[in-house]
Design a protein around this motif. Structure first.
Motif, PDB file in Angstrom:
ATOM      1  N   ALA A 195      14.855 -94.177  31.046  1.00 50.89           N
ATOM      2  CA  ALA A 195      15.425 -93.121  30.209  1.00 50.89           C
ATOM      3  C   ALA A 195      16.891 -93.361  29.887  1.00 50.89           C
ATOM      4  CB  ALA A 195      15.279 -91.761  30.893  1.00 50.89           C
ATOM      5  N   PHE A 196      17.438 -94.483  30.389  1.00 51.09           N
ATOM      6  CA  PHE A 196      18.866 -94.738  30.229  1.00 51.09           C
ATOM      7  C   PHE A 196      19.109 -96.145  29.680  1.00 51.09           C
ATOM      8  CE2 PHE A 196      18.305 -91.663  33.606  1.00 51.09           C
ATOM      9  CZ  PHE A 196      19.174 -90.656  33.216  1.00 51.09           C
ATOM     10  N   GLU A 197      19.978 -96.217  28.703  1.00 50.01           N
ATOM     11  CA  GLU A 197      20.326 -97.507  28.096  1.00 50.01           C
ATOM     12  C   GLU A 197      21.783 -97.818  28.404  1.00 50.01           C
ATOM     13  OE1 GLU A 197      20.697 -99.512  23.646  1.00 50.01           O
ATOM     14  OE2 GLU A 197      19.364 -97.785  23.971  1.00 50.01           O
ATOM     15  N   TRP A 198      22.020 -98.981  29.027  1.00 54.54           N
ATOM     16  CA  TRP A 198      23.382 -99.379  29.386  1.00 54.54           C
ATOM     17  C   TRP A 198      24.155 -99.753  28.134  1.00 54.54           C
ATOM     18  CZ3 TRP A 198      25.021-104.623  31.899  1.00 54.54           C
ATOM     19  CH2 TRP A 198      26.355-104.549  32.313  1.00 54.54           C
ATOM     20  N   GLN A 199      25.335 -99.158  27.984  1.00 54.08           N
ATOM     21  CA  GLN A 199      26.168 -99.387  26.806  1.00 54.08           C
ATOM     22  C   GLN A 199      27.216-100.450  27.114  1.00 54.08           C
ATOM     23  OE1 GLN A 199      25.617 -97.339  23.655  1.00 54.08           O
ATOM     24  NE2 GLN A 199      23.814 -97.662  24.939  1.00 54.08           N
ATOM     25  N   ALA A 200      26.833-101.706  27.075  1.00 56.56           N
ATOM     26  CA  ALA A 200      27.768-102.799  27.330  1.00 56.56           C
ATOM     27  C   ALA A 200      27.366-103.997  26.494  1.00 56.56           C
ATOM     28  CB  ALA A 200      27.793-103.165  28.809  1.00 56.56           C
ATOM     29  N   ARG A 201      28.330-104.506  25.750  1.00 58.02           N
ATOM     30  CA  ARG A 201      28.084-105.707  24.934  1.00 58.02           C
ATOM     31  C   ARG A 201      28.756-106.935  25.518  1.00 58.02           C
ATOM     32  NH1 ARG A 201      28.561-101.391  21.518  1.00 58.02           N
ATOM     33  NH2 ARG A 201      26.858-101.081  20.036  1.00 58.02           N
ATOM     34  N   ASP A 202      29.844-106.725  26.256  1.00 60.91           N
ATOM     35  CA  ASP A 202      30.514-107.836  26.925  1.00 60.91           C
ATOM     36  C   ASP A 202      31.172-107.309  28.195  1.00 60.91           C
ATOM     37  OD1 ASP A 202      33.124-106.733  26.230  1.00 60.91           O
ATOM     38  OD2 ASP A 202      32.793-107.535  24.225  1.00 60.91           O
ATOM     39  N   ALA A 203      31.780-108.229  28.945  1.00 61.60           N
ATOM     40  CA  ALA A 203      32.319-107.856  30.252  1.00 61.60           C
ATOM     41  C   ALA A 203      33.409-106.799  30.160  1.00 61.60           C
ATOM     42  CB  ALA A 203      32.847-109.092  30.967  1.00 61.60           C
ATOM     43  N   ASP A 204      34.195-106.836  29.087  1.00 60.82           N
ATOM     44  CA  ASP A 204      35.270-105.850  28.971  1.00 60.82           C
ATOM     45  C   ASP A 204      34.734-104.427  28.923  1.00 60.82           C
ATOM     46  OD1 ASP A 204      37.326-107.645  29.056  1.00 60.82           O
ATOM     47  OD2 ASP A 204      37.568-107.803  26.890  1.00 60.82           O
ATOM     48  N   ASP A 205      33.495-104.253  28.490  1.00 62.06           N
ATOM     49  CA  ASP A 205      32.927-102.907  28.386  1.00 62.06           C
ATOM     50  C   ASP A 205      32.732-102.257  29.747  1.00 62.06           C
ATOM     51  OD1 ASP A 205      32.881-102.855  25.642  1.00 62.06           O
ATOM     52  OD2 ASP A 205      30.841-103.620  25.484  1.00 62.06           O
TER      53      ASP A 205
END
Length: 232
Positions: A190-200
């Motif tokens: 039910a949860f989507e991690w919002q990260a595209r790169d390490a800085d996120d």
């Protein structure tokens, strides 16, 4: 507080309730503050949670385990259009928070001083815009991992009370708990991690306030991670 508090079961995700003996002025602020800010779970939750607050708010956020309240007070003061519910069972942290609120009251804030699962089960479905879990107890020993707050059962609770598109934010300086949270959220679905790169995940959240705990972790070369998951 008036009357007797009803005993509620706890799932023991937190450790001790008391630390050093609090001073009389802190005890007075604690009693007065809980009388003013504490939510009453013996009453049904209002269908519209905005009614918990004496001021108009457009969004609702929950912070689980606010410690001394540094981040929660800053967030509530900076965003008066959002109603905040903070949960902290540790008496010394609560006393510190209430002393600060006595000096700077916040009408868009409510407090609960026991197990967060009790609040999560009391809240109406799809009622929150966000849930924050910052630096929770990592329970490092394997035999205690079942006491970590991030679990399939609690993610079910989060999924129930978060609106679609609502955010679950998790910060920790313990690598194993960070990985644990990523794996559990991915498995839940039910949860989507919002990260595209390490800085996120290395960059603190907007308007983030560094607490003394976090400063100590950085001095000891423990690198914080800031995860954001969106309720799908």
């Amino acid at each position: 507080m008036t009357g007797e508090r009803r005993e509620r079961s706890t799932e023991a995700f937190f450790g001790r309730r008391h630390g050093k003996t609090i001073r009389p002025a802190q005890a007075s602020a604690l009693a007065a503050g809980l009388e003013k800010y504490r939510i009453d779970l013996d009453q049904p939750a209002p269908a519209d949670l905005r009614r918990l607050f004496p001021v108009d708010v457009s969004k609702l956020r929950l912070e689980i385990g606010f410690g001394g309240g540094e981040h929660l007070r800053h967030a509530a003061a900076a965003d008066p259009d959002t109603g905040f519910i903070g949960i902290e069972p540790f008496i010394n942290g609560l006393a510190k928070m209430m002393v600060a609120l006595d000096r700077q009251p916040l009408a868009n804030l409510r407090i609960y001083d026991d197990d967060a699962t009790q609040v999560l089960d009391w809240l109406p479905p799809a009622s929150l815009d966000g849930i924050d879990l910052f630096y929770p107890d990592p329970w490092p020993k394997r035999r205690h991992w079942k006491r970590r707050f991030v679990s399939p059962a609690n993610l079910d609770r989060f999924a129930r009370v978060l609106k679609p598109g609502g955010k679950f934010r998790f910060a920790s300086d313990i690598d194993h708990y960070v990985n644990w949270t990523l794996l559990h959220c991915r498995a839940h679905g039910a949860f989507e991690w919002q990260a595209r790169d390490a800085d996120d995940w290395r960059r603190p959240y907007e308007t983030w306030v560094r607490t003394r705990y976090e400063a100590k972790a950085i001095r000891e070369n423990r690198i914080p991670a800031y995860l954001t998951f969106v309720r799908t």
